[in-house]
Design a protein around this motif. Structure first.
Motif, PDB file in Angstrom:
ATOM      1  N   ARG A   1       0.828  -0.911   0.157  1.00  0.00           N
ATOM      2  CA  ARG A   1       0.027  -0.225  -0.166  1.00  0.00           C
ATOM      3  C   ARG A   1       1.152   0.912  -0.188  1.00  0.00           C
ATOM      4  O   ARG A   1       0.382   2.281  -0.729  1.00  0.00           O
ATOM      5  CB  ARG A   1      -1.342  -0.343   1.199  1.00  0.00           C
ATOM      6  CG  ARG A   1      -1.744   1.527   1.879  1.00  0.00           C
ATOM      7  CD  ARG A   1      -2.668   1.436   3.269  1.00  0.00           C
ATOM      8  NE  ARG A   1      -3.746   0.271   2.208  1.00  0.00           N
ATOM      9  CZ  ARG A   1      -3.622  -0.874   2.859  1.00  0.00           C
ATOM     10  NH1 ARG A   1      -2.632  -1.294   3.974  1.00  0.00           N
ATOM     11  NH2 ARG A   1      -4.869  -1.509   2.831  1.00  0.00           N
TER      12      ARG A   1
ATOM     13  N   LEU B   1       1.034   4.085  -2.299  1.00  0.00           N
ATOM     14  CA  LEU B   1       0.382   5.547  -2.827  1.00  0.00           C
ATOM     15  C   LEU B   1       1.824   6.208  -3.079  1.00  0.00           C
ATOM     16  O   LEU B   1       1.392   7.062  -3.353  1.00  0.00           O
ATOM     17  CB  LEU B   1       0.654   5.644  -0.843  1.00  0.00           C
ATOM     18  CG  LEU B   1      -1.106   4.938  -0.713  1.00  0.00           C
ATOM     19  CD1 LEU B   1      -1.350   4.785   0.817  1.00  0.00           C
ATOM     20  CD2 LEU B   1      -2.331   5.707  -1.544  1.00  0.00           C
TER      21      LEU B   1
ATOM     22  N   GLU C   1      -8.778   4.070   1.455  1.00  0.00           N
ATOM     23  CA  GLU C   1      -7.594   3.511   0.905  1.00  0.00           C
ATOM     24  C   GLU C   1      -7.354   4.742  -0.450  1.00  0.00           C
ATOM     25  O   GLU C   1      -6.128   4.348  -1.248  1.00  0.00           O
ATOM     26  CB  GLU C   1      -7.670   3.228  -0.194  1.00  0.00           C
ATOM     27  CG  GLU C   1      -8.427   1.264   0.693  1.00  0.00           C
ATOM     28  CD  GLU C   1      -6.975   0.774   1.811  1.00  0.00           C
ATOM     29  OE1 GLU C   1      -6.021   0.989   1.051  1.00  0.00           O
ATOM     30  OE2 GLU C   1      -7.122   0.195   2.826  1.00  0.00           O
TER      31      GLU C   1
ATOM     32  N   ILE D   1      -3.700  10.301   1.776  1.00  0.00           N
ATOM     33  CA  ILE D   1      -2.702  10.205   2.450  1.00  0.00           C
ATOM     34  C   ILE D   1      -1.641  10.845   3.941  1.00  0.00           C
ATOM     35  O   ILE D   1      -2.448  11.992   3.597  1.00  0.00           O
ATOM     36  CB  ILE D   1      -0.889  10.453   1.303  1.00  0.00           C
ATOM     37  CG1 ILE D   1      -0.849   9.359   0.415  1.00  0.00           C
ATOM     38  CG2 ILE D   1       0.908   9.919   2.142  1.00  0.00           C
ATOM     39  CD1 ILE D   1       0.346   9.667  -1.121  1.00  0.00           C
TER      40      ILE D   1
ATOM     41  N   LEU E   1      -5.716  11.855  -3.333  1.00  0.00           N
ATOM     42  CA  LEU E   1      -4.928  11.338  -4.833  1.00  0.00           C
ATOM     43  C   LEU E   1      -6.158  11.641  -6.325  1.00  0.00           C
ATOM     44  O   LEU E   1      -6.476  11.223  -6.802  1.00  0.00           O
ATOM     45  CB  LEU E   1      -4.865   9.819  -4.975  1.00  0.00           C
ATOM     46  CG  LEU E   1      -3.695   9.123  -4.247  1.00  0.00           C
ATOM     47  CD1 LEU E   1      -3.259   8.117  -4.131  1.00  0.00           C
ATOM     48  CD2 LEU E   1      -2.204  10.013  -4.398  1.00  0.00           C
TER      49      LEU E   1
END
Length: 416
Positions: free
Chosen positions: A17, A21, A256, A259, A284
């Protein structure tokens, strides 16, 4: 409650993960610099290809939520932070400040479906959505999430508790979405009217604190209520989950698509795990990338994996505000709004908002010192409603009685 997962992202190896990211960061920053004027200036000296880990991310400047008010005044409507023109978005919302937020043209733009799924919402559920549909985005945020799961939504909005109780009694929705305080209002109103709304068995609540005493009350009435944490700008940040035993797990699992950093307020430097600091989020979202966006909320990272089986980091949830901006009944109130109310009333010498929660609902008091000739509390209350979109009790206090400490929003609500 079932311990299923929304998708495979939730159970990824944590190292995978993190790598995925971080791999997305250079492209996100490059696109932002190329197409969003504010980022072109803000990140002028940043080489996107160098931002590939959290150490490099920390070197980027922090954008504070309170900055958006002035940025949007200078470069309307979104402060130069979007990569698309306003006509390319599906909706535009107005939150108190004012701060304007876009919604992109794709399903579940705010990524809230993941939180609803964790709370047991499934395709075919009838959902009673009591978040506001008027200018502010919460109603649309949760509606689009429910639709993405295949749920049917009752677009209830806020207020009119008696009519809402009648609607629930007639249509028999199994799920509720809204603030926890309004769910209690509906339950109490139903008891007063002798109406049966026991059809509601699960709830996703948010936009205000969710005291443990209220959670216990809902459980006693047969409702499994869970909460999520998000903002109009970011969308979903974190959400509660349940373990194999059906009990709510400690903390809130991160979405998900973000960040998250916990930083020392005012410095942007990360704090140690477990230490309380300000929530800073990088999204994102290609249409509206927010890079190191400081929410003004306080929280802390929890260590260790969640018993629910999801492998992402967890935070303790909302632990207060890092600045004087406060969230009251699902609406943010900013110091600049208090200044605007004072500007409208020449007799006000000094003013302070005091927020309390004597029972299960937030109460906002607007304390004013006034000179001569004094204005009526009713006239000032009208200005508070117009500027902050919230009702307040206006109380005149003796001149010189408010502390000279620079504080104009005082939050006295208990945490937890």
């Amino acid at each position: 409650m079932a311990t299923e997962f929304y998708d495979g992202l939730e159970t990824r190896d944590p190292a995978v993960r993190e790598a995925e990211l971080m791999r997305a960061l250079p492209g996100l920053i490059a696109a932002a610099k190329e197409t969003a004027p504010a980022y072109r200036a803000l990140l002028a000296k940043v080489r996107p290809q160098d931002v590939t880990d959290r150490r490099a991310l920390v070197e980027l400047p922090v954008i504070h939520k309170s900055d958006l008010i002035e940025w949007q005044r200078r470069d309307p409507p979104f402060g130069g932070l979007t990569t698309l023109p306003v006509g390319s978005f599906a909706r535009v919302f107005a939150s108190p400040g004012p701060i304007y937020e876009p919604q992109g043209r794709r399903p579940d733009y705010f990524r809230m479906a993941r939180a609803l799924f964790a709370a047991g919402f499934r395709a075919g559920d009838l959902v009673h959505n009591t978040f506001s549909y008027h200018l502010t985005p919460a109603g649309a945020m949760l509606e689009s999430a429910a639709e993405a799961l295949g749920c049917t939504v009752i677009a209830a909005g806020v207020g009119q508790s008696e009519l809402q109780v009648r609607t629930i009694a007639d249509l028999r929705p199994g799920a509720y979405v809204g603030t926890p305080s309004f769910l209690k209002i509906l339950l109490d109103k139903a008891a007063e009217l002798g109406s049966d709304i026991s059809c509601i068995k699960k709830a996703m609540v948010g936009a205000e604190a969710f005291p443990s005493v209220l959670r216990s009350e809902f459980r006693g009435r047969g409702i499994a209520a869970m909460q999520c944490y998000g903002t109009a700008d970011i969308g979903l940040i974190s959400y509660e989950t349940t373990g194999p035993d059906g009990e709510v797990c400690e903390g809130m699992v991160l979405d998900e698509g973000v960040i998250l950093e916990i930083v020392q307020p005012g410095t942007g430097e990360p704090v140690a795990p477990g230490e309380v600091g300000e929530v800073v989020v990088t999204t994102l979202t290609p249409e509206y990338p927010l890079i190191r966006f400081a929410t003004g909320d306080l929280s802390a990272l929890l260590t260790g994996p969640s018993p629910c089986g999801r492998t992402n980091h967890r935070i303790k949830g909302w632990l207060g505000r890092a600045d004087q901006t406060a969230k009251i009944r699902g609406m943010f109130v900013h110091p600049v709004q208090v200044a605007e109310i004072i500007r409208r009333h020449k007799s006000i010498i000094r003013a302070r908002i005091v927020i309390e929660r004597p029972q299960a609902a937030d109460v906002m008091n607007f304390l004013v010192e006034m000179g001569e000739p004094p204005e009526t509390e009713a006239a000032i209350a009208e200005s508070v409603q117009a500027v902050a979109k919230l009702r307040a009790t206006v109380t005149r206090v003796p001149e010189g009685s408010l502390p000279n400490d620079g504080k104009i929003i005082e939050d006295r609500r208990p945490i937890g």
